[in-house]
Write an enzyme that holds these catalytic residues in place. Structure first.
Site, PDB file in Angstrom:
ATOM      1  CE  LYS A   1      -1.700   1.530   4.042  1.00 61.48           C
ATOM      2  NZ  LYS A   1      -1.179   3.446   4.243  1.00 61.48           N
ATOM      3  CG  ASN A   2       1.931   3.256   3.568  1.00 57.17           C
ATOM      4  OD1 ASN A   2       0.756   2.862   3.748  1.00 57.17           O
ATOM      5  ND2 ASN A   2       2.759   2.349   4.800  1.00 57.17           N
TER       6      ASN A   2
ATOM      7  CB  CYS B   1      -4.868  10.495  11.396  1.00 56.62           C
ATOM      8  SG  CYS B   1      -3.774   9.291  11.404  1.00 56.62           S
TER       9      CYS B   1
ATOM     10  NE  ARG C   1       0.691  10.634  10.050  1.00 52.07           N
ATOM     11  CZ  ARG C   1       0.414   9.584   8.999  1.00 52.07           C
ATOM     12  NH1 ARG C   1      -0.935   9.178   9.481  1.00 52.07           N
ATOM     13  NH2 ARG C   1       0.609   8.760   8.805  1.00 52.07           N
TER      14      ARG C   1
ATOM     15  CG  MET D   1       2.812  18.091   5.040  1.00 51.36           C
ATOM     16  SD  MET D   1       1.355  18.035   4.322  1.00 51.36           S
ATOM     17  CE  MET D   1       2.387  18.093   2.458  1.00 51.36           C
TER      18      MET D   1
ATOM     19  CG  ASP E   1       3.006   2.000   9.588  1.00 54.60           C
ATOM     20  OD1 ASP E   1       3.428   1.813   8.386  1.00 54.60           O
ATOM     21  OD2 ASP E   1       3.224   2.732  10.510  1.00 54.60           O
TER      22      ASP E   1
ATOM     23  CB  ILE F   1       6.951   7.096  14.504  1.00 54.06           C
ATOM     24  CG1 ILE F   1       8.590   5.672  14.361  1.00 54.06           C
ATOM     25  CG2 ILE F   1       7.127   7.419  12.962  1.00 54.06           C
ATOM     26  CD1 ILE F   1      10.109   6.445  13.525  1.00 54.06           C
TER      27      ILE F   1
ATOM     28  NE  ARG G   1      -7.731   4.737   4.872  1.00 49.95           N
ATOM     29  CZ  ARG G   1      -6.886   5.987   5.208  1.00 49.95           C
ATOM     30  NH1 ARG G   1      -7.821   6.250   6.977  1.00 49.95           N
ATOM     31  NH2 ARG G   1      -5.490   6.382   4.817  1.00 49.95           N
TER      32      ARG G   1
END
Ligand code: EPZ
Length: 422
Positions: A22-23, A118, A123, A125, A308, A330, A400
């Site tokens: 996915k990533n 989220c 998070r 930028m 993850d 993280i 997702r």
């Protein structure tokens, strides 16, 4: 809303095919904005996030056609391009911010909605903005949108990031490939998804060296051409399914798995009493003997232990002999699965970014709620090892990032089914 019902029913056995990442795919798809020629992605995962990225790219004027039941994505962007990535799509998926770099490189300007926070963290930028500003972009926040302009085009530069951000590295790479001159990114992220993106861009004619290390050099070119690129295996899906036989016994072969994608993770599995064997087709996983041993884990950028896989690892350590310390470095809020696991009888103390997991003999089935993508699958893993039934609600999170999770687990003997919601 759908939910998933799991009954703990003992050891698993068989094979699970691992999909494309996915990533990686979420970074590869925006690369189509960099060329007028078609980019074809094979081994693509079939996930709701990929459909959201398809929607976003279509809103920008690109075409994305899913072929072979979605395993191949034919993409192209030869017409007029809309430089605005709308809030209504971006708010559904943070990775939408990966169109910023390629739009800037192709058009010299872009207007991209800031995704906002989220469940797992704020998070921001800022690292993306600093990196693109180093290439000469002027970026301003107006009404929730980043307005980026590179009058006269982007110019190569040497830039050191304050943190090895995955997304900022991907945006910088996709911007620098069409910039004038040479760029050097220092303290770059080293994840396999970055290596995959660099390989794809090179197949499109880009000049890149050093991907997978913390210093990447990019020699800008005037234009990129079309290419076909196979999406790398999903190391997070791989790690997740490796934990299934670990948590409830048995032996499972994960097809397409490779040790180098999950090395630090395998070191922790070994310490916990799980054997991982390379086979011709992937990785075979089983418990060595007896109970799981407690281990301490700290999440770090690649090649460190992946954040993850932290939630899934916590589910395993809930059943270990002894106390494990898990430190999440993280994301600032990535223990939302802990109180749900506690509903299943787990004993976990959370203090800020550190969780102390006191292993119990056996978890007990309960009704639990998914709070984010990786938390949702950790509850399913816990359910596989628990006594009785577990019902996981809000599984839209799961869809997702995991394709056909219940089918893949049922194929190795798990008792799991999706319960359709109203
Ligand atoms: C990618 O997110 C992945 N998502 C995440 O996977 C993964 O958890 C993360 O990398 C770390 O491995 C995709 O690839 C689509 P980062 P990304 O920029 O790029 C802070 C999943 O479960 N930061 O490396 O957003 C940030 O807040 C998802 O599949 C800034 O402060 O991650 C975080 O604390 C979840 N400013 C840390 O750095 C910035 O400008 C790591 O973020 C950028 C990031």
């Amino acid at each position: 809303m759908d939910s998933i019902l799991v009954r703990g029913n003992g050891p698993l056995s068989g094979q699970i095919p691992i999909a494309g990442a996915k990533n990686a795919c979420l970074a590869l798809m925006p690369a189509t904005l960099l060329s007028e020629e078609p980019l074809t992605l094979t081994n693509a995962p079939r996930l709701s996030d990929i459909r959201t990225m398809t929607q976003l790219l279509a809103s920008l004027g690109a075409e994305v056609t899913a072929l072979q039941e979605g395993k191949v994505l034919a993409t192209s962007c030869h017409g007029e391009i809309n430089p605005v990535a709308d809030y209504d799509i971006v708010r559904k998926m943070r990775a939408s911010n990966l169109v910023l770099g390629p739009l800037l490189a192709r058009l010299g300007h872009a207007v991209v909605s800031l995704p906002g926070g989220c469940a797992i963290g704020a998070r921001p930028m800022d690292i993306h903005i600093d990196a693109l500003a180093a290439l000469g972009a002027e970026i301003e926040l107006k009404e929730g949108y980043l307005h980026a302009n590179a009058r006269g085009g982007l110019k190569g530069a040497v830039h050191e990031m304050r943190f090895a951000s995955v997304g900022a590295t991907e945006n910088f790479l996709m911007a620098a490939v069409l910039a004038k001159g040479t760029s050097v990114l220092k303290n770059a992220a080293r994840e396999p998804e970055i290596v995959d993106l660099a390989r794809c861009l090179r197949a499109m004619g880009a000049q890149i060296e050093g991907e997978g290390t913390s210093e990447i050099t990019i020699q800008g070119v005037d234009r990129l051409h079309g290419a076909t690129h196979p999406v790398v295996t999903d190391r997070i899906e791989l790690g997740t399914y490796m934990l299934a036989p670990a948590i409830c016994g048995g032996e499972v072969e994960c097809l397409g798995g490779r040790i180098e994608l999950v090395e630090s993770f395998c070191e922790k599995l070994d310490a916990a009493g799980i054997s991982v064997e390379e086979t011709a087709r992937g990785l075979k996983v089983k418990r060595k003997n007896g109970r799981i041993r407690a281990v301490d884990v700290v999440t770090e950028p690649f090649p460190g232990f992946p954040t993850d896989l932290q939630a899934q690892m916590m589910a395993l350590l809930c059943t270990a002999e002894g106390t494990s310390i898990l430190e999440e470095r993280i994301f600032e809020n990535r223990f939302m699965h802990a109180p749900e696991l506690a509903r299943m009888g787990a004993r976990i103390e959370v203090h800020g970014g550190v969780a102390k997991v006191h292993g119990v003999d056996r978890l007990k089935g309960a009704r639990v709620m998914a709070t984010d993508l990786r938390a949702s699958v950790s509850l399913i893993l816990a359910g596989l090892a628990a006594e009785g039934e577990t019902v996981v609600s809000r599984v839209y999170h799961l869809d997702r990032g995991y394709e056909r999770v219940e089918e893949k687990l049922r194929a190795v003997g798990a008792q799991i089914e999706r319960v359709k919601g109203e």
